[in-house]
Design an enzyme around this catalytic site. Structure first.
Site, mmCIF file in Angstrom:
data_model
loop_
_atom_site.group_PDB
_atom_site.id
_atom_site.type_symbol
_atom_site.label_atom_id
_atom_site.label_comp_id
_atom_site.label_asym_id
_atom_site.label_seq_id
_atom_site.Cartn_x
_atom_site.Cartn_y
_atom_site.Cartn_z
ATOM 1 N N LYS A 39 42.882 44.021 37.851
ATOM 2 C CA LYS A 39 42.641 43.679 36.390
ATOM 3 C C LYS A 39 42.319 45.009 35.346
ATOM 4 C CE LYS A 39 38.602 41.292 35.559
ATOM 5 N NZ LYS A 39 37.760 42.214 34.613
ATOM 6 N N SER A 40 41.629 45.929 35.961
ATOM 7 C CA SER A 40 41.377 47.108 35.046
ATOM 8 C C SER A 40 42.739 47.903 34.838
ATOM 9 C CB SER A 40 40.526 48.058 36.019
ATOM 10 O OG SER A 40 39.195 47.495 36.184
ATOM 11 N N ARG A 141 27.477 39.995 24.538
ATOM 12 C CA ARG A 141 27.209 41.351 25.605
ATOM 13 C C ARG A 141 27.033 42.524 24.958
ATOM 14 N NH1 ARG A 141 31.753 40.944 30.113
ATOM 15 N NH2 ARG A 141 30.927 42.927 30.878
ATOM 16 N N ASP A 336 31.209 45.363 40.672
ATOM 17 C CA ASP A 336 31.676 43.878 40.442
ATOM 18 C C ASP A 336 31.665 43.115 41.998
ATOM 19 O OD1 ASP A 336 32.351 44.349 37.911
ATOM 20 O OD2 ASP A 336 34.388 44.662 38.177
#
Ligand code: S3P
Length: 449
Positions: A39-40, A141, A336
């Site tokens: 994803k990153s 957030r 994560d």
């Protein structure tokens, strides 16, 4: 015939989906697993492709909802991004500093990486005005962590709650370089400042209290920017203004997605899984270090390099696990993976301690509260601490009604816990998994056959 391990029901009149997981004992996970793209790296490839001149090709892009948000935002600013698919995505960039002012609000959806990295890019685009927002989770957030350093560079940003929450408005400026001492080890903060630095004349440096993932630094270099890293001082510097040229990017499988199968393979008896093509960038492999310390049987095969990132196939076989302590500098390397590591700890002998993990409270959900409360519903003994968890392992899990809190990693961690629970576990709002791993439920079904 035994009942299927996983059935899925969609709630009428909403997009909510529940997973019902009922392990038909004994199950064993066998075979090989293909992991979706990191994803990153997927976000960064789309963004740098949009900022570069010429064509960027991306193979292995994650087709999750988060990269879709990034693609939509950059298309709205003039980048030509082909239809997203994992085989090949092409991006025709505009060149650094040449994104167009969008005529709509840029919506990052659920994706903190999209919003925070994009803020660095937008703040350094002079004479353009941008408004950015996200979904319910993202609008709660903290964005002040990115606003503060960008303001030091001269950025003009406004938002809710003292300019710390989205929706935010950004008026792009010619910025000045800074040396930012970040109070937190966050790749999103580091990358936002370095992205702003790409368009800023001079040297922009970020120093962190512990090393966070370095995908931006690696990819900046591949696209032709001047990047210096000082591993001892934990700092990274970009030299601006940079010239980015389109590249061919190969996105490896996401170790944060592989983490679910690593833990499943370790705790479901008689399992033997080959998890293929996983990125093993050392800033991301804390999960391997911890599982090995807990006694997991994991081997790395076929190590290789793909477009500047190290890759391997990971084999995991089930084994008895013992408790461990997770604290200090390893946290950014497995930030994560704490929810799924909590599942491993619940099945391990002894008490596992997680400290220095307060960052988990400001992820897609409050992950300390979410995983502790939901695992406890299943019979685990997890105590929440202000900065972590205490997990007394070895208590049998039972099926229960649990909730994802709309957090993809909580949904999938609970599905792994359900594999070793007695009875049926129902995971509500499990559709959140599509943020980073749309094929998770299908893969689980095939592995449990
Ligand atoms: C990410 C950095 C981490 C991580 C997130 C992705 C990135 O966040 O939790 O899932 O791609 O830079 P922080 O930078 O907030 O730690």
């Amino acid at each position: 015939m035994s009942a299927p391990v996983l059935t899925i029901t969609a709630a009428a009149e909403s997009s909510a989906t529940a997973w019902h997981i009922q392990p038909t004992h004994p199950i064993a996970l066998q075979g090989s697993v293909q992991i979706p793209g990191d994803k990153s790296i997927s976000h960064r490839a789309l963004m740098l492709g949009a900022l570069a001149t010429g064509e960027t090709t991306i193979r292995g892009l994650l087709l999750g909802e988060d990269p879709r948000s990034t693609a939509a935002c950059f298309r709205a600013m003039g980048a030509q991004i082909s239809e997203l698919n994992p085989e090949l995505v092409t991006v025709r960039g505009l060149g650094l500093g040449l994104l167009q002012e969008p005529d709509r609000v840029l919506d990052a959806g659920n994706s903190g990486t999209t919003l925070r990295l994009m803020m660095g890019i937008l703040a350094s685009h002079p004479d353009r005005f941008f408004t950015v927002t996200g979904d319910d989770s993202l609008r709660s957030r903290p964005m002040g962590r990115v606003v503060a350093p960008l303001r030091q560079m001269g950025a003009q940003i406004w938002g809710r709650k003292g300019d710390t929450l989205a929706p935010l408005a950004i008026k792009g400026q010619q910025l000045k370089p800074i040396h930012y001492q970040s109070p937190i080890a966050s790749a999103q903060v580091k990358s936002a400042v370095l992205l702003a630095g790409l368009m800023t004349e001079g040297q922009t440096t970020v120093t962190e209290p512990a090393l966070s993932r370095d995908h931006s630094e690696r990819m900046f270099r591949a696209f032709g920017a001047g990047v210096m890293v000082d591993p001892e001082r934990l700092s990274a510097t970009v030299v601006g203004p940079a010239q980015l040229r389109g590249q061919s990017v190969i996105v490896p499988g996401d170790i944060s997605s592989a983490a679910f199968w690593l833990v499943a393979g370790a705790i479901v008896p008689d399992s033997n899984l080959l998890i293929e093509n996983v990125g093993i960038n050392p800033t991301r492999t804390g999960i391997l270090d911890v599982l090995l310390e807990m006694g997991a049987d994991i081997t790395l095969e076929n190590r290789r390099e793909a477009a500047g990132e190290p890759v391997a196939d990971l084999r995991v076989r089930s084994s008895a696990l013992k408790a461990c302590t997770i604290e200090g500098a390893i946290l950014p390397r497995l930030i994560d993976e704490i929810p799924v590591l909590a599942v491993a700890a619940a099945m391990a002998q002894g008490t596992t301690i997680v400290r220095d993990a307060e960052e988990l409270r400001v992820k897609e959900s409050d992950r300390l509260a979410a995983i502790a409360s939901q695992l406890n519903r299943m019979g685990a003994r997890v105590t929440e601490r202000p900065d972590g968890l205490e997990i007394a392992g070895g208590h049998p899990l039972n099926g229960a009604e649990v909730d994802s809190f709309t957090d993809h990693r909580i949904a999938m961690s609970l599905a792994i816990a359900a594999l070793v629970a007695t009875g049926t576990t129902t995971i509500h709002r499990a559709e959140a998994a599509a943020i980073s791993y749309p094929a998770f439920a299908d893969t689980l079904k095939t592995l449990c056959l």
